[in-house]
Design a protein around this motif. Sequence first.
Motif, PDB file in Angstrom:
ATOM      1  N   PRO A 165      25.073  47.657  38.002  1.00 47.58           N
ATOM      2  CA  PRO A 165      25.784  46.635  37.566  1.00 47.58           C
ATOM      3  C   PRO A 165      26.715  46.781  36.920  1.00 47.58           C
ATOM      4  O   PRO A 165      26.569  47.706  35.640  1.00 47.58           O
ATOM      5  CB  PRO A 165      24.301  45.128  37.301  1.00 47.58           C
ATOM      6  N   ARG A 188      34.703  47.621  40.269  1.00 51.88           N
ATOM      7  CA  ARG A 188      34.033  46.766  40.991  1.00 51.88           C
ATOM      8  C   ARG A 188      33.269  46.169  40.251  1.00 51.88           C
ATOM      9  O   ARG A 188      32.348  46.902  40.941  1.00 51.88           O
ATOM     10  CB  ARG A 188      34.223  47.466  42.379  1.00 51.88           C
ATOM     11  N   THR A 190      30.491  43.825  39.382  1.00 51.79           N
ATOM     12  CA  THR A 190      28.823  42.673  39.543  1.00 51.79           C
ATOM     13  C   THR A 190      29.399  41.219  39.506  1.00 51.79           C
ATOM     14  O   THR A 190      29.167  40.299  40.345  1.00 51.79           O
ATOM     15  CB  THR A 190      28.018  43.274  39.382  1.00 51.79           C
ATOM     16  N   CYS A 191      29.981  41.814  38.651  1.00 57.40           N
ATOM     17  CA  CYS A 191      30.558  39.720  37.532  1.00 57.40           C
ATOM     18  C   CYS A 191      31.718  40.507  36.891  1.00 57.40           C
ATOM     19  O   CYS A 191      32.066  41.091  36.378  1.00 57.40           O
ATOM     20  CB  CYS A 191      29.173  39.217  37.184  1.00 57.40           C
ATOM     21  N   THR A 192      32.468  38.780  36.460  1.00 57.40           N
ATOM     22  CA  THR A 192      32.720  39.280  35.957  1.00 57.40           C
ATOM     23  C   THR A 192      33.607  38.525  35.253  1.00 57.40           C
ATOM     24  O   THR A 192      33.244  36.436  35.498  1.00 57.40           O
ATOM     25  CB  THR A 192      34.683  38.889  36.427  1.00 57.40           C
ATOM     26  N   GLY A 212      33.682  40.022  42.220  1.00 57.32           N
ATOM     27  CA  GLY A 212      32.008  39.816  41.924  1.00 57.32           C
ATOM     28  C   GLY A 212      32.048  38.515  41.975  1.00 57.32           C
ATOM     29  O   GLY A 212      32.750  37.682  41.918  1.00 57.32           O
ATOM     30  N   GLU A 213      30.908  38.132  41.157  1.00 59.66           N
ATOM     31  CA  GLU A 213      30.771  36.609  41.213  1.00 59.66           C
ATOM     32  C   GLU A 213      31.803  36.270  39.518  1.00 59.66           C
ATOM     33  O   GLU A 213      32.125  37.640  39.202  1.00 59.66           O
ATOM     34  CB  GLU A 213      29.313  36.395  40.218  1.00 59.66           C
ATOM     35  N   PRO A 538      27.785  38.544  48.799  1.00 63.94           N
ATOM     36  CA  PRO A 538      28.270  39.212  48.316  1.00 63.94           C
ATOM     37  C   PRO A 538      30.339  38.849  48.481  1.00 63.94           C
ATOM     38  O   PRO A 538      30.884  38.145  49.907  1.00 63.94           O
ATOM     39  CB  PRO A 538      28.622  40.653  48.497  1.00 63.94           C
TER      40      PRO A 538
END
Length: 538
Positions: A165, A188, A190-192, A212-213, A538
Amino acid sequence: MEVLTTEQMKKVDEETINRICPGLELMERAGKAVADHVLRLMGESLGTPFKTVVFAGAGNNGGDAFVVARYLSKEGCAVSVHLLKPPESLPVDAQKNYLRLSEIIKANEQVRQVDASRPNWPEIVKKDLAGAHVVVDGLFGTGIDGPPRGRALEMIELMNASGVPVVSIDIPSGVQGSSGAVPGAAVRATCTVTIGRPKLGLLFYPGKSFVGEMIVADIGFPSEIVDKYASGVHILDWQTASERLPERSPDAHKYRCGTLLIIAGSRAYTGAALLSATAALRIGCGMVYLAVPQGIRDLIESASWETITIPLPETEEGTFSRAGLSALKFHIEKSDALAVGPGIGRHPETDQFVQDLLAGAGKPIVLDADGLNAFAGNSKAFARVKSPLVLTPHTGELERLVAAEVPRDPLGQIEKTGDVAKSTKAVLLHKGAPTLVASADGEVWINTSGSSALATAGSGDVLTGFVGSFLAQGSPALDAALIASFVHGKAGEYAAAEMGVRGVIAGDLLWEIGKVLLEIDDLLPDGSPYRPGIEESP
């Protein structure tokens, strides 16, 4: 919640620092918020401690990354910090946080820093990543214009290839914060964890596909300062949808749940009428009257048991005849709202039928598809409609409506959508990726839900049914457009999670509505959905 450009966010940051809170304290709050999210993310699967690789850039985003590393080390995590540039090149606040981290590095053998200028850095970083559980991207944030190069490019490529992640601070490195453009390589994530407010580039493609999320970290920017620099652009998310969903009384009966009159369909497009009507019922409307050209009445009645069909005179091409308007008056009076346009086709008589209908209906109306095309080049006519009005064009329909090109850049799309809403005195639901919803006074909401699964025939007919249903249930025009847009997007996401984006057809959306509405009803206090057994795509 307001959406800001990077330029607006910079002004908010500067004024907050000058008047309210030192920059070092804001950096501390930002880094702690990111660290807290990393701990939650990894704690759910691994617990602590775990190994983290942090990539720190040469700006304040790197300073945030040092704070993240410090907090993770306090939780017993092994942390390896890779510096893009030498410490002496850092801004003042970032340099102070580097020195704080350096003290921990001296006392804790599980925490170390690596200067990327070292000749053997590629071997070191690959070894670090091989044992990592999570990566923190603190390279650029908003501070990038062109494509990443040199060591920065290598770092981005290594993060993307790490297989673990990746949590980006503020904006995935390589994505432009105001436009969403990606001029070269980008992380890229997984979350920001975006700081303060969502940035425009996180919500528009291609940048959105790297986010991402998205988590918004509130670090205490005063509302009055944000309002000073914001430009009337908001985010449409779970919380917004929840706040605007109409209540349903436990003692409600069908007439109290709204009566919708749908004018839809033609000999060529029978499915549009069926999709709109079923969508309206599925999302809570108590009663649906479905007016169709008389030639397709039998087909419609055999396929839709829950609607009441109203056959109207038709043209020789099987579209609505102008003579049908008088037959509708009784049903207009009985209805709480109208949905006009799905599948009605083009014919001079049909265009005149729609124009006359809008002029005299006196009820809230949603207008879609060829209903909009009946006003091509004559959008000023909408300003004379006395009842609440929602227009739902895609970009091509909008261009025909206003006889002008719609810009493709995010700021241009937002401005044009708001301007058309103001000039027509209508709520404008501009369908796209993302969908924009503008109020009649020109404020704009950016929808966070949606999927390319919605790029299928009939998807817009379902959306029209949603908007009409909420209008009939008593929602103001803006609320109806916002809720409908969000639910529509989420239904597309859920259908895609089951069948893939290529396998979804418009009818599949109807089976996902209940899941989305249940989640909106069950929102957690932080505005996030509780999803037992339901996975987001996603």
